[in-house]
Design a protein around this motif. Structure first.
Motif, PDB file in Angstrom:
ATOM      1  N   PHE A  60      15.795  -5.246  10.463  1.00 35.98           N
ATOM      2  CA  PHE A  60      14.474  -5.111   9.789  1.00 35.98           C
ATOM      3  C   PHE A  60      14.353  -5.799   8.532  1.00 35.98           C
ATOM      4  O   PHE A  60      13.355  -5.696   7.676  1.00 35.98           O
ATOM      5  N   SER A  61      15.156  -6.826   8.272  1.00 29.71           N
ATOM      6  CA  SER A  61      15.052  -7.669   6.880  1.00 29.71           C
ATOM      7  C   SER A  61      15.260  -7.128   5.722  1.00 29.71           C
ATOM      8  O   SER A  61      14.654  -7.726   4.520  1.00 29.71           O
ATOM      9  N   HIS A  62      15.844  -5.936   5.635  1.00 33.74           N
ATOM     10  CA  HIS A  62      15.810  -5.301   4.271  1.00 33.74           C
ATOM     11  C   HIS A  62      17.243  -4.387   4.679  1.00 33.74           C
ATOM     12  O   HIS A  62      17.414  -3.798   5.694  1.00 33.74           O
ATOM     13  N   SER A 301       4.259  -1.320   6.912  1.00 35.49           N
ATOM     14  CA  SER A 301       5.754  -1.326   7.564  1.00 35.49           C
ATOM     15  C   SER A 301       6.722  -1.140   6.445  1.00 35.49           C
ATOM     16  O   SER A 301       7.928  -0.518   6.964  1.00 35.49           O
ATOM     17  N   VAL A 303       8.481  -3.095   5.220  1.00 42.52           N
ATOM     18  CA  VAL A 303       9.509  -4.319   5.008  1.00 42.52           C
ATOM     19  C   VAL A 303       9.200  -5.130   4.139  1.00 42.52           C
ATOM     20  O   VAL A 303       8.208  -5.680   3.684  1.00 42.52           O
TER      21      VAL A 303
END
Length: 623
Positions: A60-62, A301, A303
């Motif tokens: 999820f990029s984090h 989101s 994100v």
């Protein structure tokens, strides 16, 4: 760009469904066994694979941080006696998160009692949830008996000439506001030449930046009818539940700061509620291993990521370092300590790092908590970090001694390494790149004259006069950058090399976008010295803006301040009403209007009240 929402799975229309009744008993049993084995395997992977949270976080990029845990988990950790025998309680928390939690808690506990009481409350008082979508109504917030801080209004100027000039600045505000309302109402900003709305990628699809940014200026200038219409728009249309990637820094200083200031000036609950709701939506930006927030965040989101150009995915000093004032007030107004904990953890991370030559590089990797490229600037990428160190101390009623020390230590390093004097006698603040100086000063850096003057009274007694002299010299240099142009407006950056002084030599540094920093310094120096030249210099800017930036419907930046005739960039920046016109108005106001002993301005010029120390031991009256 905003991330596309995940679409729900839809079965292929031509695919035949299978009825459960078509299976035999033995087949059903086999399917049940297979499903049980699959579920067991999934749970085993989650609980027994090493650091599975990072595996999921990468998708999820984090990355996960202390936000992975519930508020109850955080409070149980806060209650641990770290020097005692409670270490076994940490077994519920993955190993790589223990240090982060401990450091944030330690940083909070070391605060003076006068500050800590505003960002920690009892379990009974804590009603605001940490994550977006769970709060946002008046019932979520603790009751506050609103008390208007001193100086929200001031006397009329006693000098008729000063009163006339201040009235002219109010007329400019009316013209800018009415133009925006006529052609761009509800959008982020006005394009005054083409007479339409404009949205910056800083805000994604989040709307209303000019309305929120201008709220307190409208109130300060007694434009109450306009203030009420802006309030109605905020209550009816300001929506944070948008699939929009925004700049955390810009949304914090403009939207959160603007809403907080509007609340403190007017007492209207809608502003407190909206500020806390937006603050909650910004919290996922801190979901990094170090707690240093991402620069960009999708409000829906949650994100986050950093600007792709920023030194290997680093967070930027001026962005993560310019949250403190607003987040302390969010804790104060919401009864939720999480906002204060986040910004205190940032300070803890920075304290742990070695500074090259005592300087703070502009880039910090949020995953490794290590510096990126060693580029130091008191202008763009660095500026408001130093401002917020000083103002954190001032806003705490001078109780936050750690912030004061950090500010003066940083200032000492800046003076030793960056401040230089040209052959013509102009003092400037250069930029530092890996040990080499670039003899360039940005318009953004011109705020430093006001910062130096504002902090001079807190310097060691033998340095107070020196700091005031340095502030005046910086103000003079920035004034020279204005009067050495054809339009008498300052360039975006100016240089001190190649035989030139205080002049832009590159085409991409010759523009003026209605910036406030020079006016900001004039306002502070006027308030602290009452030297009439600062009002004179400020009025010169008013005349130049009127002559060269005013168009049929609003005010526009210009592309080249050295040209004989202006070429307009067709943007009326939201900060023109939030900062430039506000600082001009206060420059020609009496000192009792937003007095500096009672108010601290955030970096977008939104005034926030000083949080007074309570010597009686009773809670603050606003909590």
């Amino acid at each position: 760009m905003p991330f596309a929402p995940l679409l729900p799975y839809t079965a292929t229309p031509n695919r035949k469904s299978v009825s459960p009744n078509s299976f035999r008993l033995t087949e059903r049993f086999a399917l049940l066994v297979a499903a049980s084995a699959f579920i067991t395997l999934c749970f085993g992977a989650i609980f027994f694979l090493p650091d599975s949270s990072k595996l999921l976080g990468g998708v999820f990029s984090h990355s996960s941080s202390m936000d992975t845990y519930s508020r109850t988990d955080l409070e149980s950790v806060s209650s641990i006696n770290w020097n005692g025998n409670d270490q076994e309680k940490l077994t519920v928390i993955p190993e790589d998160h223990k240090d982060v939690l401990k450091e944030a808690t330690d940083a909070l506990q070391r605060l003076p009692n006068e500050i800590r009481q505003y960002i920690t409350v009892s379990e009974k008082e804590t009603r605001v949830h940490e994550y977006p979508g769970k709060g946002g109504t008046d019932s979520d917030l603790p009751h506050i008996d609103y008390q208007r801080p001193p100086g929200t209004t001031g006397r009329e100027p006693s000098d008729p000439d000063v009163a006339e000039k201040r009235a002219k600045i109010k007329q400019m505000m009316k013209f800018a506001w009415e133009s925006y309302r006529r052609y761009a109402w509800g959008t982020s900003e006005l394009q005054p030449v083409s007479k339409q709305g404009h949205s910056s990628n800083l805000f994604g699809s989040l709307q209303g930046a000019t309305i929120v940014d201008a709220l307190d200026t409208l109130y300060i200038m007694d434009m109450y009818e306009e203030f009420e219409s802006a309030t109605e728009w905020v209550e009816t249309y300001l929506d944070f539940n948008v699939n929009a990637e925004v700049s955390v820094f810009e949304v914090n200083i403009r939207f959160v700061g603007g809403l907080l200031s509007a609340y403190y000036l007017s007492g209207k609950e809608v502003f407190r509620r909206k500020a806390v709701e937006l603050g909650q939506r910004l919290l996922p930006a801190f979901k990094t291993p170090s707690g240093i927030p991402w620069g960009l965040l999708n409000l829906k989101s949650g994100v986050g990521r950093n600007w792709p150009w920023a030194s290997g995915g680093s967070s930027i000093l001026a962005e993560y370092g310019t949250l403190h004032l607003e987040f302390i007030h969010l804790s104060k107004l919401s009864g939720n300590p999480v906002f204060g904990e986040k910004v205190m953890n940032i300070r803890k991370v920075l304290n742990r790092l070695k500074k090259p030559q005592g300087l703070y590089p502009n880039y910090l990797n949020p995953n490794s908590a290590q510096w990126g490229q060693h580029h130091v600037s008191v202008g763009g990428l660095g500026d408001s970090f130093y401002e917020y160190l000083l103002k954190a101390w001032l806003m705490s009623d001078k109780a936050d001694e750690e912030a004061k020390k950090l500010y003066f230590d940083a200032l000492q390093a800046i003076e030793a390494n960056l401040i230089r004097k040209s052959r013509g006698g102009l003092t400037y603040i250069a930029e530092w790149k890996g040990g080499l100086l670039e003899h360039k000063m940005g318009h953004l850096t011109c705020f430093a004259g006001g910062m130096l003057a504002l902090g001079a009274d807190g310097a060691p007694s033998d340095q107070t006069g020196h700091q005031m002299e340095l502030a005046a010299e910086i103000a003079r240099t920035c004034h020279e950058s204005y009067i050495r142009t054809n339009l008498k407006l300052g360039p975006e950056a100016f240089r001190f090399d190649g035989g030139v002084e205080a002049i832009a030599t590159r085409q991409n540094e010759k523009y003026f976008i209605l910036r406030p920093e020079v006016i900001e310094t004039y306002m502070y120096l006027w308030r602290l010295t009452h030297d009439p030249k600062y009002r004179q210099w400020g009025w010169e800017v008013v005349q130049a803006v009127e002559q060269h930036c005013k168009v049929d419907q609003g005010y526009s930046g210009v592309r080249d301040v050295y040209a004989s005739q202006p070429s307009h960039d067709n943007v009326q920046q939201s900060f023109f009403m939030a900062e430039t016109l506000k600082y001009l108005y206060l420059l020609f106001s009496e000192d009792d209007h937003l007095p500096l002993e009672h108010w601290v301005f955030n970096t977008e010029a939104h005034p926030l009240p000083v949080i007074r120390r309570e010597h009686t031991g009773k809670p603050h009256p606003l909590l």
